[in-house]
Design a protein around this motif. Structure first.
Motif, mmCIF file in Angstrom:
data_model
loop_
_atom_site.group_PDB
_atom_site.id
_atom_site.type_symbol
_atom_site.label_atom_id
_atom_site.label_comp_id
_atom_site.label_asym_id
_atom_site.label_seq_id
_atom_site.Cartn_x
_atom_site.Cartn_y
_atom_site.Cartn_z
ATOM 1 N N GLY A 64 0.805 -1.221 0.000
ATOM 2 C CA GLY A 64 0.000 0.000 0.000
ATOM 3 C C GLY A 64 0.832 1.261 0.000
ATOM 4 O O GLY A 64 0.604 2.161 0.816
ATOM 5 N N MET A 65 1.792 1.340 -0.918
ATOM 6 C CA MET A 65 2.584 2.565 -1.034
ATOM 7 C C MET A 65 2.918 2.817 -2.493
ATOM 8 O O MET A 65 2.995 1.896 -3.304
ATOM 9 C CB MET A 65 3.866 2.478 -0.200
ATOM 10 C CG MET A 65 4.836 1.393 -0.604
ATOM 11 S SD MET A 65 6.250 1.291 0.530
ATOM 12 C CE MET A 65 7.242 0.035 -0.304
ATOM 13 N N GLU A 94 6.317 8.063 -2.560
ATOM 14 C CA GLU A 94 5.573 9.262 -2.937
ATOM 15 C C GLU A 94 4.382 9.471 -2.011
ATOM 16 O O GLU A 94 4.068 10.591 -1.614
ATOM 17 C CB GLU A 94 5.084 9.139 -4.379
ATOM 18 C CG GLU A 94 4.334 10.372 -4.857
ATOM 19 C CD GLU A 94 3.483 10.087 -6.068
ATOM 20 O OE1 GLU A 94 3.027 11.067 -6.676
ATOM 21 O OE2 GLU A 94 3.264 8.909 -6.393
ATOM 22 N N ALA A 95 3.701 8.370 -1.659
ATOM 23 C CA ALA A 95 2.541 8.448 -0.775
ATOM 24 C C ALA A 95 2.241 7.051 -0.260
ATOM 25 O O ALA A 95 2.692 6.049 -0.822
ATOM 26 C CB ALA A 95 1.329 9.013 -1.519
ATOM 27 N N VAL A 96 1.484 6.978 0.825
ATOM 28 C CA VAL A 96 1.006 5.696 1.343
ATOM 29 C C VAL A 96 -0.515 5.716 1.334
ATOM 30 O O VAL A 96 -1.142 6.762 1.514
ATOM 31 C CB VAL A 96 1.528 5.411 2.769
ATOM 32 C CG1 VAL A 96 3.025 5.208 2.758
ATOM 33 C CG2 VAL A 96 1.146 6.530 3.729
ATOM 34 N N GLY A 106 4.095 2.757 9.793
ATOM 35 C CA GLY A 106 4.810 3.998 10.051
ATOM 36 C C GLY A 106 5.618 4.541 8.897
ATOM 37 O O GLY A 106 6.357 5.521 9.055
ATOM 38 N N VAL A 107 5.502 3.935 7.713
ATOM 39 C CA VAL A 107 6.172 4.476 6.529
ATOM 40 C C VAL A 107 5.504 5.794 6.150
ATOM 41 O O VAL A 107 4.282 5.930 6.242
ATOM 42 C CB VAL A 107 6.102 3.482 5.350
ATOM 43 C CG1 VAL A 107 6.750 4.068 4.102
ATOM 44 C CG2 VAL A 107 6.767 2.161 5.733
ATOM 45 N N LYS A 108 6.298 6.762 5.717
ATOM 46 C CA LYS A 108 5.760 8.080 5.394
ATOM 47 C C LYS A 108 6.205 8.524 4.002
ATOM 48 O O LYS A 108 7.231 8.072 3.483
ATOM 49 C CB LYS A 108 6.215 9.117 6.428
ATOM 50 C CG LYS A 108 5.729 8.835 7.845
ATOM 51 C CD LYS A 108 6.149 9.933 8.795
ATOM 52 C CE LYS A 108 5.683 9.632 10.221
ATOM 53 N NZ LYS A 108 4.212 9.552 10.305
ATOM 54 N N ILE A 167 11.887 -0.243 9.005
ATOM 55 C CA ILE A 167 10.482 -0.488 9.322
ATOM 56 C C ILE A 167 10.059 -1.774 8.621
ATOM 57 O O ILE A 167 10.248 -1.926 7.409
ATOM 58 C CB ILE A 167 9.579 0.675 8.863
ATOM 59 C CG1 ILE A 167 9.920 1.954 9.637
ATOM 60 C CG2 ILE A 167 8.106 0.315 9.041
ATOM 61 C CD1 ILE A 167 9.081 3.155 9.230
ATOM 62 N N THR A 168 9.495 -2.697 9.379
ATOM 63 C CA THR A 168 9.028 -3.954 8.808
ATOM 64 C C THR A 168 7.552 -3.835 8.437
ATOM 65 O O THR A 168 6.729 -3.417 9.252
ATOM 66 C CB THR A 168 9.231 -5.116 9.794
ATOM 67 O OG1 THR A 168 10.632 -5.240 10.087
ATOM 68 C CG2 THR A 168 8.727 -6.427 9.195
ATOM 69 N N VAL A 169 7.245 -4.197 7.204
ATOM 70 C CA VAL A 169 5.887 -4.093 6.676
ATOM 71 C C VAL A 169 5.438 -5.468 6.196
ATOM 72 O O VAL A 169 6.174 -6.156 5.479
ATOM 73 C CB VAL A 169 5.815 -3.092 5.500
ATOM 74 C CG1 VAL A 169 4.392 -3.007 4.945
ATOM 75 C CG2 VAL A 169 6.306 -1.714 5.940
#
Length: 336
Positions: A64-65, A94-96, A106-108, A167-169
């Motif tokens: 989802g990014m 670019e966006a999440v 927490g990815v931005k 960050i683990t996703v």
């Protein structure tokens, strides 16, 4: 797909020799509008792909990014791109998608992606030059991120404001396909087996997420149903006279089947199936003519079919039956 390739290269088409200043109001406004469109497409595609799991032949996991890379822009645009999205030397978020796995972890936006599970993402990528590379780097980046998430949780090695962090996703299981915005101004969307493209001209007609869900659902259905492979196996041609006779009938039936599945897909994703017919009535006023139109069912047939699919779904809901598509049965019931 593992992420959405942000096709904001339309900005570059208007570039001057020197490129725009980082804060140029016109280009900033255009960039914001394109980002909004790209994020909307990404969100709707995410919902469609994650809610159709029982009905697609190949699966992946979506973080989802949206990711962009400096190589998508000519060198004299890099300052503008870096100011807008932070994409300077590395692939960059670019966006999440709000509420998606990357967002929850927490990815931005503006996070630079340096590594995947400790492996340098930039390794063996073509070197950045002052020219656009025709999509080679971003395609390789896309494929590596997609493969990593398909295999399980991924620890993203990021740079945020110059500071490293990990960050683990864990991606959401989903049907596999890539979805992107094209630069075309026509009123079209297309499926190429692995990629779905919706042109900017078609996006201009979209008035709601439900409209977009039907269009993307139709095209994703072509990929999930392997429409092109099936037509090729049947000896179907796609040339100038392909719309006539039995060949044309096969083409039109494949579009009817994608319409049928597209309504189910938008329903699984939480959209109202009745909105598909409403959209197509409005879209049909564009009065598309010529051989392209002849390769598809007539507008009247499509509206009739879309209303019939919505009624079928309503009946299944009322009877407490699972919403499983059965196009063969549907075709027998509606005729044509």
């Amino acid at each position: 797909m593992g992420f959405r390739k942000a096709l904001l290269a339309g900005l570059a088409l208007a570039a001057t020799a020197a490129g725009p200043a980082p804060g140029d109001p016109k280009y900033v406004r255009d960039a914001q509008q394109l980002l909004k469109a790209d994020l909307t497409v990404a969100k709707v595609a995410y919902l469609l792909q994650t809610n159709a799991l029982g009905h697609c032949p190949r699966r992946t996991a979506l973080p989802g990014m949206l990711v962009i890379d400096p190589s998508q822009y000519p060198g004299d645009w890099r300052r503008f791109v870096a100011a807008q999205w932070g994409a300077d030397k590395h692939p960059t978020v670019e966006a999440v998608i709000p509420g998606g796995p990357a967002d929850e972890a927490g990815v931005k936006a503006r996070d630079a992606i340096v590594s995947l599970d400790g492996q340098d993402l930039g390794a063996q990528l073509p070197a950045l030059t002052d020219k656009q590379d025709g999509g080679t780097r971003i395609t390789m980046i896309r494929d590596r991120i997609d493969a990593a998430f398909a295999a399980g949780p991924v620890t993203l090695g990021l740079l945020r404001d110059g500071n490293p962090l990990g960050i683990t996703v864990t991606g959401t299981p989903a049907c596999w396909s890539f979805v992107e915005i094209g630069q075309g101004t026509g009123h079209q969307a297309s499926a190429e087996g692995t990629v779905v493209t919706i042109d900017q001209g078609m996006l201009a007609e979209i008035q709601s997420e439900a409209d977009l869900a039907f269009i993307l659902g139709h095209e994703l259905s072509h990929n999930f149903l392997k429409t092109r492979e099936t037509l090729d196996a049947q000896g179907t041609s796609f040339g100038l006279f392909s719309v006539f006779g039995e060949n044309g009938a096969r083409l039109r039936d494949s579009e009817r089947e994608a319409d049928y599945w597209g309504v189910y897909m938008m329903t699984w994703a939480g959209y109202d199936p009745h909105d598909a017919a409403i959209f197509w009535r409005r879209h049909s006023r564009m009065d598309i003519n010529g051989l392209f139109a002849m390769s598809h069912p007539s507008n009247a047939t499509r509206v009739h079919d879309l209303e019939a699919v919505a009624a079928e779904i309503d009946a299944k809901k009322a009877a407490g039956k699972p919403l499983d598509p059965d196009y063969g049965h549907f075709r027998e019931m509606v005729g044509h």
